[in-house]
Design an enzyme around this catalytic site. Structure first.
Site, PDB file in Angstrom:
ATOM      1  N   ASP A   2      65.313  12.362  29.914  1.00 50.68           N
ATOM      2  CA  ASP A   2      66.655  12.458  29.887  1.00 50.68           C
ATOM      3  C   ASP A   2      66.839  13.141  28.537  1.00 50.68           C
ATOM      4  OD1 ASP A   2      66.789  10.936  31.937  1.00 50.68           O
ATOM      5  OD2 ASP A   2      67.745   9.384  31.167  1.00 50.68           O
ATOM      6  N   ASP A   3      68.218  13.662  28.237  1.00 47.29           N
ATOM      7  CA  ASP A   3      68.957  13.880  26.941  1.00 47.29           C
ATOM      8  C   ASP A   3      68.750  15.258  26.399  1.00 47.29           C
ATOM      9  OD1 ASP A   3      70.077  11.226  27.256  1.00 47.29           O
ATOM     10  OD2 ASP A   3      68.675  10.719  25.545  1.00 47.29           O
ATOM     11  N   HIS A  41      73.216  14.931  33.534  1.00 44.12           N
ATOM     12  CA  HIS A  41      73.323  13.860  32.658  1.00 44.12           C
ATOM     13  C   HIS A  41      74.476  13.597  31.966  1.00 44.12           C
ATOM     14  CE1 HIS A  41      71.554  10.183  30.917  1.00 44.12           C
ATOM     15  NE2 HIS A  41      71.325  10.717  29.748  1.00 44.12           N
ATOM     16  N   HIS A  65      77.625  12.792  27.498  1.00 41.21           N
ATOM     17  CA  HIS A  65      76.881  11.546  27.067  1.00 41.21           C
ATOM     18  C   HIS A  65      77.617  10.311  26.604  1.00 41.21           C
ATOM     19  CE1 HIS A  65      73.201   8.856  26.467  1.00 41.21           C
ATOM     20  NE2 HIS A  65      72.456   9.794  27.053  1.00 41.21           N
ATOM     21  N   HIS A 109      62.365  10.142  27.444  1.00 42.63           N
ATOM     22  CA  HIS A 109      63.449  10.807  26.770  1.00 42.63           C
ATOM     23  C   HIS A 109      63.062  12.130  25.892  1.00 42.63           C
ATOM     24  CE1 HIS A 109      65.289   6.870  27.793  1.00 42.63           C
ATOM     25  NE2 HIS A 109      66.430   7.499  27.902  1.00 42.63           N
TER      26      HIS A 109
HETATM   27 ZN   LIG Z   1      70.793   9.723  28.076  1.00 47.20          ZN
END
Ligand SMILES: [Zn+2]
Length: 203
Positions: A32-33, A83, A87, A172
């Site tokens: 993620d991210d 995603h 955020h 992550h």
């Molecule tokens: Zn995230």
């Protein structure tokens, strides 16, 4: 520390994909991210060395900052997914701007309609709106790689103890996780392979 969401929660919140029903030994590794200029190339190198593919849940803002890193992910044959653009935490965002934020990121993702809510936090109304168009993906194994308080060895243990066939593992692609991933990512993937798992990107 909740590594594995309880089964009853998974049953109640049926709108979400928590894991796959799997007869084969497939598991899904997700990051993620990203994209990030430092962390993503590091992850890509390990995935390349281990000859496996993963799914990257990317943030639109980060894509605008690092378009060349997005290209690296795609050139390596990984899957990218939504995603959100900036955020946002769904619990503290009104539904209209939340949905707009997801749509704003989707322009980068013409290939699929997978969406993972930031922090896993999304309201029932946001869910009802988004599930008409998106497959909402959560996870089955949360490794806590973003925590600077737990030992890296424990992160690996969280993954090794809780991963079963069909598991979706979340890691992550950010600065909080970087130090931990440097210490455990390579070895964790190796050990998952030794247990006979295959890494799938078919959703
Ligand atoms: Zn995230």
């Amino acid at each position: 520390m909740i590594v594995k969401p309880p089964k009853f929660v998974q049953r109640i919140l049926k709108s979400f994909i928590w894991r796959h029903n799997e007869d084969n030994n497939n598991i899904w590794l997700t990051f993620d991210d990203g994209p990030d200029s430092k962390v993503t190339p590091f992850i890509l190198q390990i995935l390349k060395n281990q000859q496996i593919k993963a799914t990257f849940f990317l943030v639109g803002e980060q894509i605008n900052k690092y378009p060349e890193i997005l290209d690296m992910i795609l050139n390596d044959g990984h899957i990218i997914a939504n995603h959100s653009y900036s955020h946002k935490n769904g619990w503290f965002t009104n539904s209209k701007s939340y949905v707009n934020d997801v749509e704003k990121c989707q322009v980068f993702m013409p290939e699929n309609n997978l969406f993972r809510p930031p922090y896993g936090k999304i309201t029932p109304i946001q869910t009802r709106t988004l599930e008409k168009k998106y497959k909402i993906v959560l996870w089955d194994v949360l490794s806590y790689d973003f925590s600077e308080k737990i030992k890296p060895e424990k992160i690996k243990e969280n993954i090794m103890k809780n991963t079963t066939k069909g598991s979706i593992i979340v890691l992550h692609n950010n600065h909080k996780s970087y130090n931990n991933l440097k210490l455990i990512l390579h070895q964790t993937i190796k050990e998952l392979k030794q247990k006979g798992f295959n890494f799938s990107t078919t959703w």
